[in-house]
Design a protein around this motif. Structure first.
Motif, PDB file in Angstrom:
ATOM      1  N   MET A 163       0.825  -1.211   0.000  1.00 20.57           N
ATOM      2  CA  MET A 163       0.000   0.000   0.000  1.00 20.57           C
ATOM      3  C   MET A 163       0.861   1.264   0.000  1.00 20.57           C
ATOM      4  O   MET A 163       0.543   2.242  -0.682  1.00 20.57           O
ATOM      5  N   THR A 164       1.962   1.232   0.760  1.00 25.25           N
ATOM      6  CA  THR A 164       2.850   2.394   0.788  1.00 25.25           C
ATOM      7  C   THR A 164       3.526   2.577  -0.562  1.00 25.25           C
ATOM      8  O   THR A 164       3.717   3.704  -1.034  1.00 25.25           O
ATOM      9  N   ARG A 165       3.876   1.472  -1.218  1.00 21.26           N
ATOM     10  CA  ARG A 165       4.482   1.551  -2.549  1.00 21.26           C
ATOM     11  C   ARG A 165       3.524   2.222  -3.529  1.00 21.26           C
ATOM     12  O   ARG A 165       3.925   3.063  -4.336  1.00 21.26           O
ATOM     13  N   GLU A 166       2.257   1.850  -3.475  1.00 15.94           N
ATOM     14  CA  GLU A 166       1.272   2.448  -4.378  1.00 15.94           C
ATOM     15  C   GLU A 166       1.157   3.953  -4.124  1.00 15.94           C
ATOM     16  O   GLU A 166       1.092   4.750  -5.068  1.00 15.94           O
ATOM     17  N   TYR A 167       1.130   4.321  -2.860  1.00 11.84           N
ATOM     18  CA  TYR A 167       1.053   5.745  -2.526  1.00 11.84           C
ATOM     19  C   TYR A 167       2.301   6.482  -3.041  1.00 11.84           C
ATOM     20  O   TYR A 167       2.196   7.574  -3.616  1.00 11.84           O
ATOM     21  N   MET A 168       3.480   5.887  -2.844  1.00  8.58           N
ATOM     22  CA  MET A 168       4.719   6.545  -3.236  1.00  8.58           C
ATOM     23  C   MET A 168       4.808   6.707  -4.753  1.00  8.58           C
ATOM     24  O   MET A 168       5.315   7.724  -5.246  1.00  8.58           O
ATOM     25  N   CYS A 169       4.307   5.727  -5.502  1.00  8.47           N
ATOM     26  CA  CYS A 169       4.298   5.858  -6.966  1.00  8.47           C
ATOM     27  C   CYS A 169       3.429   7.044  -7.387  1.00  8.47           C
ATOM     28  O   CYS A 169       3.816   7.842  -8.250  1.00  8.47           O
ATOM     29  N   GLU A 170       2.252   7.152  -6.779  1.00 11.39           N
ATOM     30  CA  GLU A 170       1.361   8.273  -7.091  1.00 11.39           C
ATOM     31  C   GLU A 170       2.016   9.594  -6.696  1.00 11.39           C
ATOM     32  O   GLU A 170       1.987  10.573  -7.452  1.00 11.39           O
ATOM     33  N   PHE A 171       2.641   9.601  -5.522  1.00 14.13           N
ATOM     34  CA  PHE A 171       3.286  10.805  -5.005  1.00 14.13           C
ATOM     35  C   PHE A 171       4.418  11.266  -5.926  1.00 14.13           C
ATOM     36  O   PHE A 171       4.495  12.438  -6.300  1.00 14.13           O
ATOM     37  N   VAL A 172       5.297  10.347  -6.320  1.00 15.09           N
ATOM     38  CA  VAL A 172       6.426  10.711  -7.184  1.00 15.09           C
ATOM     39  C   VAL A 172       5.932  11.218  -8.530  1.00 15.09           C
ATOM     40  O   VAL A 172       6.458  12.193  -9.077  1.00 15.09           O
ATOM     41  N   GLY A 173       4.905  10.560  -9.075  1.00 18.71           N
ATOM     42  CA  GLY A 173       4.348  11.018 -10.340  1.00 18.71           C
ATOM     43  C   GLY A 173       3.852  12.446 -10.264  1.00 18.71           C
ATOM     44  O   GLY A 173       4.077  13.253 -11.188  1.00 18.71           O
ATOM     45  N   GLU A 174       3.200  12.814  -9.171  1.00 19.38           N
ATOM     46  CA  GLU A 174       2.686  14.171  -9.001  1.00 19.38           C
ATOM     47  C   GLU A 174       3.832  15.175  -8.821  1.00 19.38           C
ATOM     48  O   GLU A 174       3.788  16.293  -9.362  1.00 19.38           O
ATOM     49  N   VAL A 175       4.871  14.781  -8.071  1.00 19.67           N
ATOM     50  CA  VAL A 175       6.027  15.656  -7.874  1.00 19.67           C
ATOM     51  C   VAL A 175       6.687  15.985  -9.204  1.00 19.67           C
ATOM     52  O   VAL A 175       7.064  17.136  -9.480  1.00 19.67           O
ATOM     53  N   LEU A 176       6.791  14.975 -10.081  1.00 21.30           N
ATOM     54  CA  LEU A 176       7.485  15.174 -11.356  1.00 21.30           C
ATOM     55  C   LEU A 176       6.647  15.958 -12.360  1.00 21.30           C
ATOM     56  O   LEU A 176       7.187  16.500 -13.320  1.00 21.30           O
ATOM     57  N   ILE A 177       5.340  16.013 -12.169  1.00 25.37           N
ATOM     58  CA  ILE A 177       4.525  16.895 -13.008  1.00 25.37           C
ATOM     59  C   ILE A 177       4.831  18.353 -12.661  1.00 25.37           C
ATOM     60  O   ILE A 177       4.972  19.209 -13.534  1.00 25.37           O
ATOM     61  N   LYS A 178       4.984  18.615 -11.360  1.00 25.32           N
ATOM     62  CA  LYS A 178       5.277  19.980 -10.910  1.00 25.32           C
ATOM     63  C   LYS A 178       6.717  20.385 -11.207  1.00 25.32           C
ATOM     64  O   LYS A 178       7.006  21.560 -11.448  1.00 25.32           O
ATOM     65  N   ASP A 179       7.606  19.417 -11.185  1.00 27.70           N
ATOM     66  CA  ASP A 179       9.037  19.700 -11.351  1.00 27.70           C
ATOM     67  C   ASP A 179       9.635  18.642 -12.277  1.00 27.70           C
ATOM     68  O   ASP A 179      10.305  17.714 -11.828  1.00 27.70           O
ATOM     69  N   PRO A 180       9.387  18.756 -13.593  1.00 25.96           N
ATOM     70  CA  PRO A 180       9.790  17.713 -14.547  1.00 25.96           C
ATOM     71  C   PRO A 180      11.298  17.463 -14.548  1.00 25.96           C
ATOM     72  O   PRO A 180      12.100  18.402 -14.440  1.00 25.96           O
ATOM     73  N   LYS A 181      11.660  16.196 -14.683  1.00 28.07           N
ATOM     74  CA  LYS A 181      13.048  15.785 -14.762  1.00 28.07           C
ATOM     75  C   LYS A 181      13.148  14.583 -15.701  1.00 28.07           C
ATOM     76  O   LYS A 181      12.142  13.917 -15.981  1.00 28.07           O
ATOM     77  N   THR A 182      14.343  14.323 -16.174  1.00 28.33           N
ATOM     78  CA  THR A 182      14.603  13.105 -16.924  1.00 28.33           C
ATOM     79  C   THR A 182      14.911  12.020 -15.905  1.00 28.33           C
ATOM     80  O   THR A 182      15.833  12.165 -15.090  1.00 28.33           O
TER      81      THR A 182
END
Length: 255
Positions: A163-182
């Protein structure tokens, strides 16, 4: 010019050839996942990007430069499997440590990035006082606080519960929308790869080489609810078929 370019990269450790003729072109802002059987060289590929390995032949360019130049310019953030936090330092001090080492100041202060990561109430806590998911959020904040254009992630969620892994995947995806990186992610999780990546590169073992590429075109942001969509299951099944095919081929070659 590609953001990250592998050109006929091969790597041997003594008599063992770990990688053979790796050719990858990664565009700026693209999220790539590397997946494959254990021992296929996923982490070895990533270690070339972060200047921890030197090719036996071929080359790797990051931002058009050799990886050691990017490292010296502090343009790389790296997140490993387990949080690389100093136990005796607070959350805030751990993130500040990146700025102290690199001498680079990003657009956000350590306090600001931690607040954005949902850790504003835990600035003065120590790592042992945090859950595994919170520790990894601190780890990611420390890797990103100097605003590097490249982010490398080596199985960053494998030590977390599902469950924490699923949350972290969603969290990282949202962070990278705000601050795009390769981004290049090494993972054993097909769900994780589909949830995060634009492209999934399937590596074959003995020696590691690119076998298949799977494109993922789900719109972003990708919420955890996407996993209930049959299309998500179909994409995971596509990756699984490619991966199992690679494993079966390797078993036949070894027989």
């Amino acid at each position: 010019m590609s953001a990250i370019s592998f050109k006929k990269l091969s790597k041997s450790f003594g008599a063992v050839q770990a990688l053979q003729d790796i050719n990858i072109e990664i565009t700026e802002g693209e999220f790539i996942a590397l997946i494959g059987p254990s021992g296929c060289g996923k982490t070895t590929v990533l270690r070339h990007i972060i200047d921890l390995e030197t090719p036996t032949s071929g080359e790797v360019l990051v931002g058009g430069k050799p990886p050691d130049e990017i490292r010296r310019e502090h343009k790389m953030g790296t997140v490993f499997q387990r949080p690389a936090l100093v136990p005796s330092k607070t959350v805030l001090e751990n993130v500040q440590l990146t700025l102290d080492i690199t001498g680079v100041t990003g657009p956000l202060s350590p306090k600001e990035i931690l607040t954005n990561f949902g850790l504003g109430q835990f600035l003065h806590h120590y790592p042992h006082q945090l859950s595994g998911g919170m520790q990894q959020r601190v780890n990611i904040a420390a890797a990103m606080v100097h605003n590097p254009p490249f982010l490398m992630m080596d199985e960053p969620f494998s030590a977390l519960d599902e469950m924490t892994r699923e949350y972290m995947c969603e969290f990282v995806g949202e962070v990278l929308i705000k601050d795009p990186k390769t981004v290049v992610l090494v993972t054993h999780s097909m769900d994780e790869a589909v949830m995060l990546a634009d492209r999934i590169i399937v590596l074959a073992p003995r020696p590691g080489r690119i076998e298949k590429t799977v494109h993922v075109d789900f719109a972003r942001p990708r919420r955890r609810s996407l996993k209930t969509d049959p299309a998500f299951g179909d994409k995971v099944l596509e990756v699984r078929r490619e991966l199992y095919g690679v494993e079966e081929d390797a078993e036949e070659e070894a027989a």
